[in-house]
Enzyme design. Sequence first.
Site, PDB file in Angstrom:
ATOM      1  N   GLU A  54      -3.084  19.650 -27.885  1.00  0.00           N
ATOM      2  CA  GLU A  54      -2.468  19.527 -29.404  1.00  0.00           C
ATOM      3  C   GLU A  54      -1.214  20.570 -29.165  1.00  0.00           C
ATOM      4  O   GLU A  54      -1.468  21.503 -29.306  1.00  0.00           O
ATOM      5  CB  GLU A  54      -3.437  20.281 -30.303  1.00  0.00           C
ATOM      6  N   CYS A  73       2.217  24.428 -36.745  1.00  0.00           N
ATOM      7  CA  CYS A  73       2.542  23.584 -35.858  1.00  0.00           C
ATOM      8  C   CYS A  73       3.191  22.360 -36.661  1.00  0.00           C
ATOM      9  O   CYS A  73       4.218  21.868 -36.150  1.00  0.00           O
ATOM     10  CB  CYS A  73       1.522  22.962 -34.797  1.00  0.00           C
TER      11      CYS A  73
END
Length: 467
Positions: free
Chosen positions: A221, A255
Amino acid sequence: MDYEQMSKNERMAKLKNLVEKQNFFFHSGQTRNISFRLEQLKLLKSKIKAYEDKINQALRKDLNKSLLEVYATEIAMVYGEINHTVKNLRSWAKPSRVKTPLSHFGSTGYIYPEPYGLALIISPWNYPFQLVICPLAGAIAAGNCAIIKPSELCPNITGVIAELIQECFPEEYIAVVEGGIETAKALLAEKFDYIFYTGSPAVGKIVMEAAAQNLTPLTLELGGKSPCIVHNDADLSLAAKRIVWGKCINAGQTCVAPDYLLVHKNIKEKFLENIKNAIQESYGKDVTNNEDFPVIINDRHFQRLVAYLENGQVLTGGRYDEKRRFIEPTVIDQVNWNCPIMQDEIFGPLLPVMEYEDLSEVFKMVNDRPKPLALYFFSNNKNLQNKVINNISYGGGCINDTIFHLVSPYLPFGGVGNSGIGSYHGKSSFDTFSHKKSVLHQTTLFDLPARYPNFKYALKVFRMLFH
Ligand code: NAD
């Protein structure tokens, strides 16, 4: 216990011992029982409830997160994931029957989800609680043991996570290993059955290289620059409100934060006025007085962001306070792809703006660069929405919103290319941490002769079935 403080040999010996204990526990078979997994998930949730105050205090110290921000972005997310998993786990974990082709007449096919075994979860500092607990919920749901390595850059919440997990689970089942890069490297040298890594693309490559030594499957991720496109037919004030929210949550250290704006030339001026208003409406006329605005994680990141203020022309914002590592939301115009701010993920409350005339320019700009983790497009034109979705490759995103896609347990969350491999959340977390074992159950009531070499018409039958 901080593994980073130990000598290399002691660290390696302790980790080896922990991995052995977890292997032993996993092979006892306890985690295969669905009732056991459900109990652990419920126990985890009740312990988090008891720890809410400690979590709040730790995140205030590490990142100056407010009560609202902690609840909305760290705790609610975790409760949502656990509740959804508890509700659905029994049906997800059932073997599923699949069709068989004519050539397999008499047999049945089943897919059995089974736990991989030992999972290693390595996480970053920006949402340090939910980025540990959400993957952990998936690992538990799928019946794995897990070792968690939280980030060393947020020591307060990492300490709380270690205490919480230790109170909840025996270490041979779930353990937290506190430490930095050397500890992460020592863990990666051990053999795990699954690795779940959240962090930067640069470290993601190191993790993948380590995983390759044991052919360990993994999820990455990662991050990157996520574009936010505002077209000339968008609802400008609503778009501004949602973009400012997405950019300023956790002071841009997200993110999937909109990294930069691509705005249609005809509405740029008006839209930037809306952005300015949205900042003031959400965070007060003078954001420097807002005591709940999160701060930058450390001096290195603070200095990196302050240096970006030299790029282009600051339209609004631009003030900062080094003592508390605070930077106010800042919009920067007159930048281009050669500016340092446009080279790497910003990860702070700075929003550079570029303009375009035709969407084809946007497609070229974005597609010429590493695939983003998220992309946001603001427009009410369905054709253009589909055009954007179909012409740019990115992890996921929203039409007319930012970040919200990440919160739905029904949408698998993850990147593509440089922004990651694999996905999780909801059922996708269960699937991520489960190996799908395919088994054919063959009948013994009869035996079709076609496959055997002594059957005269074997070739004919094969030709008939597969042509
Ligand atoms: P990072 O890659 O520096 O660190 C993440 C973890 O990796 C930490 O636990 C750290 O100890 C460990 N690590 C660091 N260097 C290592 C090495 N050489 N070998 C082994 N392990 C090492 O990332 P960060 O600065 O903590 O987080 C920021 C990045 O994470 C950003 O790029 C952001 O976009 C990304 N991110 C992605 C997601 C997502 O869900 N896709 C979520 C949050 C953050």
